[in-house]
Design a protein around this motif. Sequence first.
Motif, PDB file in Angstrom:
ATOM      1  N   SER A   8     -23.722 -32.678  15.557  1.00 24.21           N
ATOM      2  CA  SER A   8     -22.257 -32.569  15.520  1.00 24.21           C
ATOM      3  C   SER A   8     -21.816 -31.401  14.657  1.00 24.21           C
ATOM      4  O   SER A   8     -20.814 -30.752  14.949  1.00 24.21           O
ATOM      5  CB  SER A   8     -21.634 -33.877  15.020  1.00 24.21           C
ATOM      6  OG  SER A   8     -22.025 -34.131  13.685  1.00 24.21           O
ATOM      7  N   THR A   9     -22.578 -31.100  13.619  1.00 26.30           N
ATOM      8  CA  THR A   9     -22.260 -29.937  12.780  1.00 26.30           C
ATOM      9  C   THR A   9     -22.439 -28.656  13.574  1.00 26.30           C
ATOM     10  O   THR A   9     -21.624 -27.735  13.476  1.00 26.30           O
ATOM     11  CB  THR A   9     -23.161 -29.917  11.530  1.00 26.30           C
ATOM     12  OG1 THR A   9     -22.999 -31.142  10.814  1.00 26.30           O
ATOM     13  CG2 THR A   9     -22.829 -28.753  10.638  1.00 26.30           C
ATOM     14  N   LYS A  11     -22.196 -28.343  16.831  1.00 28.28           N
ATOM     15  CA  LYS A  11     -21.124 -28.289  17.827  1.00 28.28           C
ATOM     16  C   LYS A  11     -19.830 -27.798  17.195  1.00 28.28           C
ATOM     17  O   LYS A  11     -19.118 -26.986  17.767  1.00 28.28           O
ATOM     18  CB  LYS A  11     -20.914 -29.658  18.473  1.00 28.28           C
ATOM     19  CG  LYS A  11     -21.984 -30.036  19.454  1.00 28.28           C
ATOM     20  CD  LYS A  11     -21.699 -31.376  20.082  1.00 28.28           C
ATOM     21  CE  LYS A  11     -22.802 -31.792  21.029  1.00 28.28           C
ATOM     22  NZ  LYS A  11     -22.559 -33.110  21.612  1.00 28.28           N
ATOM     23  N   ARG A  12     -19.532 -28.317  16.000  1.00 30.30           N
ATOM     24  CA  ARG A  12     -18.318 -27.865  15.310  1.00 30.30           C
ATOM     25  C   ARG A  12     -18.417 -26.396  14.929  1.00 30.30           C
ATOM     26  O   ARG A  12     -17.447 -25.658  15.026  1.00 30.30           O
ATOM     27  CB  ARG A  12     -18.061 -28.715  14.065  1.00 30.30           C
ATOM     28  CG  ARG A  12     -17.357 -30.015  14.389  1.00 30.30           C
ATOM     29  CD  ARG A  12     -17.019 -30.767  13.149  1.00 30.30           C
ATOM     30  NE  ARG A  12     -18.214 -31.607  12.884  1.00 30.30           N
ATOM     31  CZ  ARG A  12     -18.614 -32.005  11.716  1.00 30.30           C
ATOM     32  NH1 ARG A  12     -17.959 -31.662  10.637  1.00 30.30           N
ATOM     33  NH2 ARG A  12     -19.685 -32.756  11.581  1.00 30.30           N
ATOM     34  N   SER A  13     -19.611 -25.973  14.533  1.00 29.77           N
ATOM     35  CA  SER A  13     -19.815 -24.576  14.160  1.00 29.77           C
ATOM     36  C   SER A  13     -19.639 -23.667  15.382  1.00 29.77           C
ATOM     37  O   SER A  13     -19.021 -22.608  15.301  1.00 29.77           O
ATOM     38  CB  SER A  13     -21.201 -24.395  13.565  1.00 29.77           C
ATOM     39  OG  SER A  13     -21.445 -23.055  13.266  1.00 29.77           O
ATOM     40  N   SER A  16     -16.004 -23.540  16.296  1.00 22.75           N
ATOM     41  CA  SER A  16     -15.304 -22.698  15.336  1.00 22.75           C
ATOM     42  C   SER A  16     -15.530 -21.213  15.640  1.00 22.75           C
ATOM     43  O   SER A  16     -14.611 -20.403  15.537  1.00 22.75           O
ATOM     44  CB  SER A  16     -15.780 -23.021  13.920  1.00 22.75           C
ATOM     45  OG  SER A  16     -15.195 -22.150  12.992  1.00 22.75           O
TER      46      SER A  16
END
Length: 116
Positions: A8-9, A11-13, A16
């Motif tokens: 999930s990190t 994916k968020r990165s 972003s």
Amino acid sequence: MAKEDTTSTKKRSAASAVTTVRARLAQLVWLVCVLCALALASGALLVALKANTDNALVVFILDAADAVDLGVFDRNDGIMKFEGENAATKNALVNWGLGAIAWLVIGRILDRIIRP
């Protein structure tokens, strides 16, 4: 559970990064459109003031305005065509003025489409 957190990190990165790229691209498109509008407005002003066409800067601005008028807003054969006294000035002010407004509208629309 730790593996899910890293996924999930990532994916968020990635999201972003995509958001940042889209925002920068939207800024670039807007800047190009503003510069095109500025060239048209400056060219119309130079024609209205009967600027010295022997000056290299004046020639550069008029050539830039001729290049970005898209043929539709041409100062000699544009949307509106005036005849008679001061026809060249009227043609430049009206046609290039409309062209500058069109560039700003197009730029804002594209900015809104591209920006996240």
